[in-house]
Every structure is written in structure tokens, then in C-alpha cells.
Design a protein around this motif. Structure first.
Motif, short mmCIF file in Angstrom:
data_model
loop_
_atom_site.label_atom_id
_atom_site.label_comp_id
_atom_site.label_asym_id
_atom_site.label_seq_id
_atom_site.Cartn_x
_atom_site.Cartn_y
_atom_site.Cartn_z
N GLN A 71 0.84 -1.19 0.00
CA GLN A 71 0.00 0.00 0.00
C GLN A 71 0.88 1.25 0.00
O GLN A 71 1.91 1.29 0.69
N LEU A 72 0.45 2.24 -0.76
CA LEU A 72 1.14 3.53 -0.80
C LEU A 72 0.17 4.60 -0.31
O LEU A 72 -0.97 4.67 -0.79
N VAL A 73 0.63 5.41 0.59
CA VAL A 73 -0.20 6.49 1.11
C VAL A 73 0.53 7.81 0.94
O VAL A 73 1.63 8.00 1.48
N ALA A 76 4.40 7.00 1.69
CA ALA A 76 4.85 5.92 2.56
C ALA A 76 4.34 4.58 2.04
O ALA A 76 3.13 4.41 1.84
N ALA A 77 5.26 3.66 1.83
CA ALA A 77 4.91 2.32 1.36
C ALA A 77 4.90 1.36 2.54
O ALA A 77 5.78 1.42 3.41
N ASN A 89 10.86 3.27 3.86
CA ASN A 89 10.12 2.99 2.60
C ASN A 89 9.27 4.18 2.20
O ASN A 89 8.09 4.05 1.83
N THR A 90 9.87 5.34 2.25
CA THR A 90 9.14 6.59 2.00
C THR A 90 9.88 7.44 0.98
O THR A 90 11.11 7.53 1.02
N LYS A 148 4.18 6.35 -7.22
CA LYS A 148 4.30 5.01 -7.79
C LYS A 148 5.56 4.36 -7.23
O LYS A 148 6.59 5.00 -7.10
N ALA A 149 5.44 3.08 -6.91
CA ALA A 149 6.59 2.31 -6.45
C ALA A 149 6.75 1.07 -7.31
O ALA A 149 5.76 0.36 -7.55
#
Length: 119
Positions: free
Chosen positions: A3-5, A23-24, A76-77, A96-97
Motif C-alpha cells: 500500500q502507498l499512502v 509511505a509504502a 520505505n518513504t 508510484k513504487a
């Protein structure tokens, strides 16, 4: 799943600054590339900036010298520091990651955050 926020969007006057965060979380082994895209009304989504896990960055010509992308792999940000904002920067900004998944990669997107630049 990953999830990415995104956070940090809002309303700012021309010439102002904003800092976006992405933040992932989830089942993450490694993130190869993190990037920011934007989509304005009646326009296609476009790349704003991207950063590799080695720190190599890439920027759209329209934001070079004004925006700075960075990442904190411990968290992870990814971040997008936006300075000297212009009305034409108004858009929904998406994170996008590109996440390592087995022997390949998977793309994940955030839900988007609105950035509005006006007087």
C-alpha cells in the motif's frame, strides 16, 4: 500486497512550497524505483520525478530546478519537495513504487493527493 499512502498536498499561493510524502507498507522486500506523477484536468498523467534505489534521479523539464525528489529506504518513504510553485503545477499527484517481487517487479500506485496553486 503493498500500500502507498500520499500526504502533504493542499492549497498554496504561487511561489510557495509544499512537501509531499509517500509511505509504502506491506510485503516489501525492496523498492527499485519510486516516482511521482501528476494529472491535471483534461490532461494525461505525466511523470514529475523518479528516484532509483541507487539514488539516480530523473525530472520532467517543467520542474527541473524547482522540485527535488528523495527517499528514505529505512522508512520505505519517498518525498517530493516542491518550491517556486506555479499555477500550472496544479494537479493530483500520484506516487508510484516499483517493488521487487520474486524474480520480477510489480507496480503499485497511491490514491493521489491534490495540489492547487492559486492566488
Amino acid at each position: 500486497q503493498v500500500q502507498l499512502v500520499e500526504s502533504g498536498g493542499g492549497l498554496v499561493q504561487p511561489g510557495g512550497s509544499l512537501r509531499l510524502s509517500c509511505a509504502a507498507s506491506g510485503n516489501i522486500f525492496s523498492i527499485n524505483i519510486m516516482g511521482w506523477f501528476r494529472q491535471a484536468l483534461v490532461k494525461q498523467r505525466e511523470l514529475v520525478a523518479a528516484i532509483s534505489n541507487g539514488g539516480t534521479t530523473n525530472y520532467a523539464d517543467s520542474v527541473k530546478g524547482r522540485f527535488t525528489i528523495s527517499r528514505d529506504d529505512d522508512k520505505n518513504t519517498a518525498y517530493l519537495q516542491m518550491d517556486s510553485l506555479k499555477p500550472e503545477d496544479t494537479a493530483v499527484y500520484y506516487c508510484k513504487a516499483v517493488v521487487v517481487w520474486g524474480l520480477g517487479e510489480r507496480d503499485y500506485w497511491g490514491q493521489g493527493t491534490q495540489v492547487t496553486v492559486r492566488s
